[in-house]
Design a protein around this motif. Structure first.
Motif, PDB file in Angstrom:
ATOM      1  N   ILE A 144       0.772  -1.133   0.117  1.00  0.00           N
ATOM      2  CA  ILE A 144      -0.118   0.091  -0.005  1.00  0.00           C
ATOM      3  C   ILE A 144       0.897   1.343  -0.055  1.00  0.00           C
ATOM      4  CG2 ILE A 144      -1.991  -1.048   1.141  1.00  0.00           C
ATOM      5  CD1 ILE A 144      -0.941   0.416   3.720  1.00  0.00           C
ATOM      6  N   ALA A 145       0.250   2.342  -0.371  1.00  0.00           N
ATOM      7  CA  ALA A 145       1.034   3.559  -0.284  1.00  0.00           C
ATOM      8  C   ALA A 145       1.348   4.050   1.115  1.00  0.00           C
ATOM      9  CB  ALA A 145       0.285   4.758  -1.120  1.00  0.00           C
ATOM     10  N   LYS A 146       2.523   4.752   1.563  1.00  0.00           N
ATOM     11  CA  LYS A 146       2.559   5.307   2.727  1.00  0.00           C
ATOM     12  C   LYS A 146       1.543   6.059   3.271  1.00  0.00           C
ATOM     13  CE  LYS A 146       6.508   7.494   4.082  1.00  0.00           C
ATOM     14  NZ  LYS A 146       7.872   7.808   4.400  1.00  0.00           N
ATOM     15  N   GLY A 147       0.771   6.804   2.380  1.00  0.00           N
ATOM     16  CA  GLY A 147      -0.468   7.478   2.909  1.00  0.00           C
ATOM     17  C   GLY A 147      -1.399   6.916   3.360  1.00  0.00           C
ATOM     18  N   SER A 148      -1.569   5.739   2.957  1.00  0.00           N
ATOM     19  CA  SER A 148      -2.581   4.730   3.356  1.00  0.00           C
ATOM     20  C   SER A 148      -2.181   4.127   4.661  1.00  0.00           C
ATOM     21  CB  SER A 148      -2.986   3.779   2.271  1.00  0.00           C
ATOM     22  OG  SER A 148      -3.524   4.105   1.172  1.00  0.00           O
ATOM     23  N   LEU A 149      -1.035   3.867   4.911  1.00  0.00           N
ATOM     24  CA  LEU A 149      -0.615   3.408   6.094  1.00  0.00           C
ATOM     25  C   LEU A 149      -0.884   4.267   7.231  1.00  0.00           C
ATOM     26  CD1 LEU A 149       0.889   1.388   7.886  1.00  0.00           C
ATOM     27  CD2 LEU A 149       2.945   2.367   7.057  1.00  0.00           C
ATOM     28  N   TYR A 150      -0.827   5.670   7.049  1.00  0.00           N
ATOM     29  CA  TYR A 150      -0.936   6.571   7.799  1.00  0.00           C
ATOM     30  C   TYR A 150      -2.318   6.828   8.368  1.00  0.00           C
ATOM     31  CZ  TYR A 150       4.035   8.086   8.364  1.00  0.00           C
ATOM     32  OH  TYR A 150       5.418   8.273   8.318  1.00  0.00           O
ATOM     33  N   LYS A 151      -3.143   6.538   7.505  1.00  0.00           N
ATOM     34  CA  LYS A 151      -4.491   6.511   8.050  1.00  0.00           C
ATOM     35  C   LYS A 151      -4.901   5.501   9.225  1.00  0.00           C
ATOM     36  CE  LYS A 151      -6.202   7.859   3.312  1.00  0.00           C
ATOM     37  NZ  LYS A 151      -6.988   7.386   2.275  1.00  0.00           N
ATOM     38  N   HIS A 152      -4.017   4.511   9.313  1.00  0.00           N
ATOM     39  CA  HIS A 152      -4.274   3.287  10.194  1.00  0.00           C
ATOM     40  C   HIS A 152      -3.479   3.710  11.632  1.00  0.00           C
ATOM     41  CE1 HIS A 152      -6.672   0.689   7.778  1.00  0.00           C
ATOM     42  NE2 HIS A 152      -5.856   1.036   6.664  1.00  0.00           N
ATOM     43  N   PHE A 153      -2.054   4.050  11.241  1.00  0.00           N
ATOM     44  CA  PHE A 153      -1.184   4.296  12.242  1.00  0.00           C
ATOM     45  C   PHE A 153      -0.351   5.396  12.053  1.00  0.00           C
ATOM     46  CE2 PHE A 153      -2.143  -0.226  12.032  1.00  0.00           C
ATOM     47  CZ  PHE A 153      -2.713  -0.580  13.500  1.00  0.00           C
ATOM     48  N   SER A 154      -0.317   6.386  13.098  1.00  0.00           N
ATOM     49  CA  SER A 154       0.339   7.673  12.650  1.00  0.00           C
ATOM     50  C   SER A 154       1.653   7.657  13.010  1.00  0.00           C
ATOM     51  CB  SER A 154      -0.355   8.975  13.702  1.00  0.00           C
ATOM     52  OG  SER A 154      -0.156   8.265  14.838  1.00  0.00           O
ATOM     53  N   SER A 155       2.463   6.533  13.559  1.00  0.00           N
ATOM     54  CA  SER A 155       3.969   6.377  13.891  1.00  0.00           C
ATOM     55  C   SER A 155       4.263   5.070  13.872  1.00  0.00           C
ATOM     56  CB  SER A 155       4.253   7.024  15.108  1.00  0.00           C
ATOM     57  OG  SER A 155       3.435   6.403  16.244  1.00  0.00           O
ATOM     58  N   LYS A 156       5.595   5.028  14.010  1.00  0.00           N
ATOM     59  CA  LYS A 156       6.310   3.455  14.027  1.00  0.00           C
ATOM     60  C   LYS A 156       5.872   2.926  15.253  1.00  0.00           C
ATOM     61  CE  LYS A 156      10.600   3.037  14.177  1.00  0.00           C
ATOM     62  NZ  LYS A 156      12.052   2.642  13.722  1.00  0.00           N
ATOM     63  N   GLU A 157       5.780   3.769  16.442  1.00  0.00           N
ATOM     64  CA  GLU A 157       5.580   3.317  17.802  1.00  0.00           C
ATOM     65  C   GLU A 157       4.235   2.773  17.808  1.00  0.00           C
ATOM     66  OE1 GLU A 157       9.060   5.935  17.685  1.00  0.00           O
ATOM     67  OE2 GLU A 157       6.955   6.190  16.710  1.00  0.00           O
ATOM     68  N   LYS A 158       3.265   3.214  17.282  1.00  0.00           N
ATOM     69  CA  LYS A 158       1.798   3.164  17.417  1.00  0.00           C
ATOM     70  C   LYS A 158       1.760   1.688  16.612  1.00  0.00           C
ATOM     71  CE  LYS A 158      -0.408   7.228  18.502  1.00  0.00           C
ATOM     72  NZ  LYS A 158      -1.314   8.356  18.159  1.00  0.00           N
ATOM     73  N   LEU A 159       2.544   1.483  15.368  1.00  0.00           N
ATOM     74  CA  LEU A 159       2.382   0.244  14.894  1.00  0.00           C
ATOM     75  C   LEU A 159       2.768  -0.947  15.837  1.00  0.00           C
ATOM     76  CD1 LEU A 159       3.548   1.150  11.137  1.00  0.00           C
ATOM     77  CD2 LEU A 159       1.839  -0.162  11.707  1.00  0.00           C
ATOM     78  N   ALA A 160       4.067  -0.611  16.306  1.00  0.00           N
ATOM     79  CA  ALA A 160       4.830  -1.751  17.133  1.00  0.00           C
ATOM     80  C   ALA A 160       3.905  -2.097  18.340  1.00  0.00           C
ATOM     81  CB  ALA A 160       6.166  -1.345  17.566  1.00  0.00           C
ATOM     82  N   ALA A 161       3.180  -1.033  18.873  1.00  0.00           N
ATOM     83  CA  ALA A 161       2.376  -1.404  20.192  1.00  0.00           C
ATOM     84  C   ALA A 161       1.205  -2.171  19.805  1.00  0.00           C
ATOM     85  CB  ALA A 161       1.940  -0.061  20.484  1.00  0.00           C
ATOM     86  N   ALA A 162       0.636  -1.746  18.399  1.00  0.00           N
ATOM     87  CA  ALA A 162      -0.606  -2.629  18.273  1.00  0.00           C
ATOM     88  C   ALA A 162      -0.244  -4.057  17.617  1.00  0.00           C
ATOM     89  CB  ALA A 162      -1.024  -2.004  16.645  1.00  0.00           C
ATOM     90  N   ALA A 163       1.047  -4.314  17.249  1.00  0.00           N
ATOM     91  CA  ALA A 163       1.530  -5.493  16.907  1.00  0.00           C
ATOM     92  C   ALA A 163       1.864  -6.456  18.267  1.00  0.00           C
ATOM     93  CB  ALA A 163       2.790  -5.747  16.074  1.00  0.00           C
ATOM     94  N   HIS A 214      10.895  -9.077  18.328  1.00  0.00           N
ATOM     95  CA  HIS A 214      12.106  -9.201  19.384  1.00  0.00           C
ATOM     96  C   HIS A 214      11.367  -8.437  20.613  1.00  0.00           C
ATOM     97  CE1 HIS A 214      15.232 -10.362  16.651  1.00  0.00           C
ATOM     98  NE2 HIS A 214      14.957  -9.481  15.742  1.00  0.00           N
ATOM     99  N   LEU A 215      11.782  -8.843  21.503  1.00  0.00           N
ATOM    100  CA  LEU A 215      11.479  -8.269  23.015  1.00  0.00           C
ATOM    101  C   LEU A 215      11.295  -6.652  22.944  1.00  0.00           C
ATOM    102  CD1 LEU A 215      12.777 -10.587  25.680  1.00  0.00           C
ATOM    103  CD2 LEU A 215      10.500 -10.373  24.923  1.00  0.00           C
ATOM    104  N   PRO A 216      10.620  -5.866  23.506  1.00  0.00           N
ATOM    105  CA  PRO A 216      10.737  -4.469  23.760  1.00  0.00           C
ATOM    106  C   PRO A 216      12.066  -4.302  24.130  1.00  0.00           C
ATOM    107  CG  PRO A 216       8.375  -5.299  24.401  1.00  0.00           C
ATOM    108  CD  PRO A 216       9.055  -6.484  24.038  1.00  0.00           C
ATOM    109  N   SER A 217      12.725  -4.846  25.079  1.00  0.00           N
ATOM    110  CA  SER A 217      13.628  -4.336  25.932  1.00  0.00           C
ATOM    111  C   SER A 217      15.019  -4.395  24.996  1.00  0.00           C
ATOM    112  CB  SER A 217      14.262  -5.600  27.060  1.00  0.00           C
ATOM    113  OG  SER A 217      14.515  -6.816  26.497  1.00  0.00           O
ATOM    114  N   THR A 218      14.905  -4.717  23.790  1.00  0.00           N
ATOM    115  CA  THR A 218      15.920  -4.402  22.734  1.00  0.00           C
ATOM    116  C   THR A 218      15.900  -3.178  21.983  1.00  0.00           C
ATOM    117  OG1 THR A 218      14.429  -5.361  20.697  1.00  0.00           O
ATOM    118  CG2 THR A 218      15.985  -7.090  21.956  1.00  0.00           C
ATOM    119  N   SER A 219      15.055  -2.451  22.574  1.00  0.00           N
ATOM    120  CA  SER A 219      14.943  -0.806  22.081  1.00  0.00           C
ATOM    121  C   SER A 219      14.482  -0.183  23.157  1.00  0.00           C
ATOM    122  CB  SER A 219      14.117  -0.626  20.765  1.00  0.00           C
ATOM    123  OG  SER A 219      13.711   0.612  20.328  1.00  0.00           O
ATOM    124  N   VAL A 220      15.309   0.906  23.522  1.00  0.00           N
ATOM    125  CA  VAL A 220      14.906   1.865  24.549  1.00  0.00           C
ATOM    126  C   VAL A 220      13.572   2.731  24.141  1.00  0.00           C
ATOM    127  CG1 VAL A 220      15.610   3.649  25.974  1.00  0.00           C
ATOM    128  CG2 VAL A 220      17.182   1.872  25.602  1.00  0.00           C
TER     129      VAL A 220
END
Length: 199
Positions: free
Chosen positions: A44-63, A106-112
């Motif tokens: 999908i286009a990156k613009g479409s991705l932002y309609k679902h999740f506004s940041s990389k952090e929110k993507l990871a949290a959802a997963a 990977h575990l969240p502890s691998t990224s501060v």
């Protein structure tokens, strides 16, 4: 309640996005994953991705939130008469099977930075606390049942369960190609749980 076709499409695409994030977090980790990677993986286009999740952090949290909810669902589906130690073994085996399918990041502890963002995510923290409470309750019951050695503290056992699902040993064993997936899971469960059991 019936949902519109557009809403169904939106939800299906969101699931596909989370699937892609799971695999990318497993392959690259949070710091190396980009929004472009996710959009490309889903197609999908990156613009479409932002309609679902506004940041990389929110993507990871959802997963990660979905993974934790799946863990609770798996525990809820176990037979009521299954003893605690067998439930612990089962959930470890289940998580290893999921890892072999690329479904465990990977575990969240691998990224501060990821750790910090997750601590501020109410959905993630709510489910994470529920899973942690459930694991500690199973460990406590297994101790009452006399199945666990007193030499290993509860936190060590619970944190080991979390970390083993992300253990790079699994990757090495897959690449070595001497064991099939079932043999890898069985060996990892035995190697992990063996040190916790009473003799």
């Amino acid at each position: 309640m019936r949902f519109s076709f557009k809403k169904q499409q939106f939800d299906a695409r969101e699931e596909a996005i989370i699937d892609a994030v799971n695999h990318l977090l497993s392959e690259k980790g949070f710091d190396l994953m980009t929004m472009d990677d996710v959009a490309d993986r889903v197609g999908i286009a990156k613009g479409s991705l932002y309609k679902h999740f506004s940041s990389k952090e929110k993507l990871a949290a959802a997963a990660l939130t979905r993974l934790l909810k799946s863990t609770l669902d798996e525990l809820d589906g176990l037979p009521a008469d299954m003893v605690a130690i067998e439930q612990l073994k089962h959930i470890l085996a289940w998580s290893l099977h999921l890892r072999l399918q690329g479904g465990v990041p990977h575990l969240p502890s691998t990224s501060v930075s990821l750790q910090r963002s997750l601590m501020l995510n109410l959905d993630y923290m709510t489910v994470a606390l529920r899973v942690n409470k459930r694991f500690h309750a199973l460990v406590a019951q297994a101790r009452v049942d006399g199945a666990l050695t007193p030499e290993v503290p509860d936190d060590v056992l619970v944190f080991t369960l979390y970390s083993r699902a992300c253990d790079p040993t699994v990757d090495f064993l897959v690449r070595d190609n001497k064991l099939n997936q079932e043999q890898i899971v069985n060996a990892m469960v035995h190697a992990t749980m063996g040190g916790f059991l009473t003799r």
